[in-house]
Scaffold this motif. Sequence first.
Motif: not given
Length: 87
Positions: A19, A23, A62
């Motif tokens: 994650a 991003f 996200s």
Amino acid sequence: MKLSVEISMYPLKDEFIPAIQHFIDRLNTHPDLQVITNTMSTQVFGDYDVVMDVLKKEIRLSYEQFGRAIFVCKFIDGDLSPVASNV
């Protein structure tokens, strides 16, 4: 008006690295921004409106793709990038 932002992202899941990397990778796709990443945070520099529009879009993306996360951000007006301070 220029803006400098320092961002730390804390995904609320065991597998947090994908994650965070996604991003950061997404931020780096925006040519109008200067993005500097280190082991503690990511710094973003650019025009105020561009930075805010990109952050709004990328933080939402996200959340949609990876679920809950905490974003800790510090904002300061001006371009405090290392490149700008050497000019």
